[in-house]
Design an enzyme around this catalytic site. Structure first.
Site, mmCIF file in Angstrom:
data_model
loop_
_atom_site.group_PDB
_atom_site.id
_atom_site.type_symbol
_atom_site.label_atom_id
_atom_site.label_comp_id
_atom_site.label_asym_id
_atom_site.label_seq_id
_atom_site.Cartn_x
_atom_site.Cartn_y
_atom_site.Cartn_z
ATOM 1 N N LYS A 116 0.813 -1.225 0.000
ATOM 2 C CA LYS A 116 0.000 0.000 0.000
ATOM 3 C C LYS A 116 0.847 1.277 0.000
ATOM 4 O O LYS A 116 0.508 2.252 -0.663
ATOM 5 C CB LYS A 116 -0.963 0.007 1.184
ATOM 6 C CG LYS A 116 -1.933 -1.180 1.223
ATOM 7 C CD LYS A 116 -2.790 -1.326 -0.034
ATOM 8 C CE LYS A 116 -3.456 -2.694 -0.090
ATOM 9 N NZ LYS A 116 -3.774 -3.170 -1.434
ATOM 10 N N GLU A 200 -5.870 12.791 8.387
ATOM 11 C CA GLU A 200 -6.221 12.319 7.055
ATOM 12 C C GLU A 200 -7.534 12.993 6.682
ATOM 13 O O GLU A 200 -8.335 13.317 7.557
ATOM 14 C CB GLU A 200 -6.415 10.799 7.107
ATOM 15 C CG GLU A 200 -6.303 10.098 5.774
ATOM 16 C CD GLU A 200 -6.422 8.588 5.950
ATOM 17 O OE1 GLU A 200 -5.392 7.918 6.089
ATOM 18 O OE2 GLU A 200 -7.560 8.104 5.955
ATOM 19 N N ARG A 292 -6.498 -8.466 -10.768
ATOM 20 C CA ARG A 292 -7.140 -9.727 -11.149
ATOM 21 C C ARG A 292 -8.493 -9.429 -11.769
ATOM 22 O O ARG A 292 -8.922 -8.281 -11.808
ATOM 23 C CB ARG A 292 -7.363 -10.568 -9.906
ATOM 24 C CG ARG A 292 -8.119 -9.764 -8.848
ATOM 25 C CD ARG A 292 -8.620 -10.603 -7.703
ATOM 26 N NE ARG A 292 -8.861 -9.792 -6.526
ATOM 27 C CZ ARG A 292 -9.974 -9.133 -6.251
ATOM 28 N NH1 ARG A 292 -10.983 -9.161 -7.096
ATOM 29 N NH2 ARG A 292 -10.098 -8.427 -5.156
#
Lengths: 496, 176
Positions: A116, A200, A292
């Site tokens: 990440k 944040e 994916r």
């Protein structure tokens, strides 16, 4: 083109991949665990190889066994589906080493995007918007205050050492920052022995929007529009749709371009999905890349008429993309409901068991990607997804009615499913308005009880069936009559 | 016939009757409904209820019936049948006259009211072309026979109810 592909997965996704392989004239090899001897995906393949005991580590997650099965059967490529080994960089490089093509991105891209912090840094470097926030903790209130102003209110104070909501405060007004900071710091100190906090951007009930991309080996890349995945339970998607009611053509193009920048930054090849959070002001932020095929890929296939599995196989075999961005058209509205073996009345606890009777919906605009059949026992060892019901219609209101019709036709007896629950959510005023967000189910449908309107009819139906001649009664799926009733006999029952 | 049902744990009582003109009527909570029923497939039915056609599907598991009707699923327990079709613990099973597997009744060898000895043959069953004889688990008097020749029977169904003799009281209640 490949002649033989091993599908390293189980259930509905393995069946779905094998269907495209068959259409392409490619032979398939199924792999299965001892718990899946009678699973549908084994019956849909040309060959099948037993991997081992039901524990995923001994079967579907066992790289050595899957590689051995592929080499043994002479598979040229492996399709990993979703889950299991699909985002395992080690598996992708092992395939490379063994001379087997991994139908997915290169191991290096899986590795980068799986980390990440590295992914966030790569996105920042390619000017893909990420959730604004600090990378280091700060204890000086003056500095925090100027950081908060730079990020923009509302902000979220988070404990550097923690999780689970401890030491977390939402601040919407700059005047509340000092108080919230003091509280959060002392709470974090009590919980984690360390009071460090950072800031944040706080997103209030964001939407979860993802962009499907295709990238070939020659660097050509297209996006296939978005999927709206905001309806979740237990932080897992349950209803998805495309187009999203929250996007217009401009926002779609902006997010599509950001998604293409994101995958280019990672040296990505094959099909991928870039996930974003979208706030209620139309600002979007990079979340992660799923390297994916996604569970919800069929809705994109429905509105673009592009078979994503076929594209994955073509790209993996070295073919260039056969179309340009301008050629991609989005037609109508598609919605998917995931059908899990779980009980919406008990907070979606999984409940595997034997499917006593199954009848899937049919008719215009209906697609069922299923891994089950009547008489199948859903194993306890794996994800409880049974099937996906996908509808396609000219517009959103018609797609909603089509989904409700299809759910009402979907008969699964013997195990609990969220079918009736899904029907209610799709029919709700909030869903019809398109006002969906990630907390919708928690806020409006939890707890949930079915509204039974057919109880009286069910009583009469049951009692009447008990009074039918004994030979038409069925118990436990066993045919008790020695032949199927002829029309002469069944017609007779009207007047008995 | 009268029914006492537990429908998704809610108790419901209803009566079905056929009048001389063969009209079928269901009485439920003070309201009468006209109905007809047609069997479509192994587990599929079509109910005509007060003139409206309603398909439904059912499957049985143990003493429970799963029923799907118009997008809703119900689990129905038949209270009248529960007395007969009831799963016992493995301890109880040894004292029950119940088939070891799904089977067909071939012959009934005793009649109600008859005195039976322990291990006396009571009923002959056939399952997968094999005949099995069910015997009395203890001395006693046959108070009820719940299956006739030709009937399809399942494990857990008590086929012959026997009242134990005085000296064989242990576990007397388990098969009633």
């Amino acid at each position: 083109m490949f002649k033989k592909i091993l599908v390293a997965n189980r259930g509905e996704i393995a069946v779905r991949i094998m269907r495209t392989c068959r259409e392409m004239g490619i032979a398939t090899i199924a792999v299965y665990s001892e718990a899946d001897r009678s699973a549908l995906h084994v019956q849909c393949a040309d060959e099948a190889a037993l991997l081992g005991p039901s524990e995923p580590g001994e079967s579907y997650l066992n790289i050595d066994k899957i590689i051995a099965a592929a080499l043994q059967a002479g598979a040229e490529a492996i399709h990993p589906g979703y889950g299991f080994l699909s985002e395992n960089a080690q598996f992708a490089s092992r395939c490379e080493e063994e001379g087997i093509i991994f139908i997915g991105p290169p191991a290096s891209a899986i590795k980068l995007l799986g980390d990440k912090t590295r992914a966030r840094a790569a996105m920042l470097a390619s000017s893909v918007p990420v959730i604004p926030g600090m990378t280091q903790p700060e204890d000086d209130i003056e500095k925090l205050s100027s950081q908060a102003a730079a990020i923009g209110y509302p902000v979220l104070i988070k404990a550097a050492a923690g999780g689970g909501g401890k030491g977390m405060r939402v601040v919407s007004d700059p005047r509340d920052l000092q108080g919230a900071f003091t509280e959060a710091t002392s709470e974090a100190r009590r919980a984690f022995g360390e009071g460090a906090v950072y800031l944040e951007k706080f997103l209030d009930r964001p939407r979860h929007i993802e962009i499907q991309v295709l990238v070939d080996r020659f660097g050509q890349a297209v996006h296939l529009g978005e999927r709206e995945c905001s309806i979740q339970r237990r932080h897992q998607k349950i209803i998805e749709e495309t187009p999203s009611p929250a996007l217009d053509a401009n926002l779609r193009e902006a997010m599509g371009q950001a998604a293409l920048n994101a995958v280019r930054a990672a040296g990505y090849v094959n099909a991928g999905t870039v996930e974003f959070l979208l706030d209620n002001e139309g600002k979007f932020y990079f979340l992660e890349v799923n390297t994916r095929l996604q569970v919800e890929h069929p809705i994109t296939e429905m509105i673009t008429a592009i078979d994503l599995v076929r594209q994955q196989i073509d790209i993996a075999s070295g073919l260039p993309l056969a179309f340009k961005q301008e050629a991609i058209r989005f037609q109508g509205q598609a919605i998917e409901c995931r059908i899990y073996a779980e009980d919406p009345e008990t907070g979606f606890l999984p409940c595997p068991g034997k499917i006593l009777f199954l009848k899937e919906p049919l008719g215009p605009g209906i697609r069922v990607d299923s891994g089950i059949y009547s008489g199948f026992t859903v194993p306890t060892a794996y994800d409880p997804i049974l099937s996906k019901l996908i509808v396609h219609a000219a517009d959103r209101p018609q797609a909603i009615e089509r989904m409700r019709r299809a759910l009402a036709e979907y008969v699964v007896l013997g195990i609990k499913t969220p079918i009736a629950f899904l029907r209610e959510v799709v029919g709700s005023e909030a869903f019809r308005r398109g006002a969906t967000h990630t907390r919708l189910i928690d806020e409006s449908f939890n707890p949930w009880r079915p509204t039974a309107q057919m109880t009286d009819a069910a009583c009469i139906a049951y009692a009447a069936s008990q009074e039918m001649p004994r030979k038409y009664q069925m118990g436990d799926g066993v045919k008790t009559a020695d032949h199927f009733p002829t029309p002469w006999e069944t017609l007779g029952s009207w007047s008995l | 016939m009268e029914y006492r049902l537990l429908v998704n744990h809610e108790e419901k009582k209803l009566t079905l009757s056929s009048s001389p003109d063969l009209k079928k009527t269901a009485f439920l909570e003070g309201i009468s409904h006209q109905y007809e029923l047609k069997s479509i497939g192994a587990q599929e039915y079509l109910l005509e209820l007060d003139g409206r056609l309603i398909p439904f599907y059912l499957a049985c598991e143990d003493a429970k019936t799963h029923l799907f009707i118009q997008g809703e699923t119900f689990i129905i327990e038949d209270q009248a049948a529960a007395r007969i079709i009831r799963r016992g613990s493995s301890d109880d099973l040894a004292r029950m006259v119940t088939p070891p597997m799904p089977a067909t009744v071939i012959r009934v060898l005793v009649s109600e009211g008859e005195q039976v000895e322990r291990s006396q043959a009571l009923m002959v069953l056939s399952a997968m072309k094999m005949e099995t004889t069910l015997v009395a688990p203890y001395h006693g008097r046959v108070i009820k026979i719940n299956a006739a020749p030709g009937a399809q029977v399942m494990p857990g169904e008590i086929l012959v109810e026997i009242e134990p003799d005085e000296e064989d009281q242990h576990g007397a209640g388990t098969n009633l």
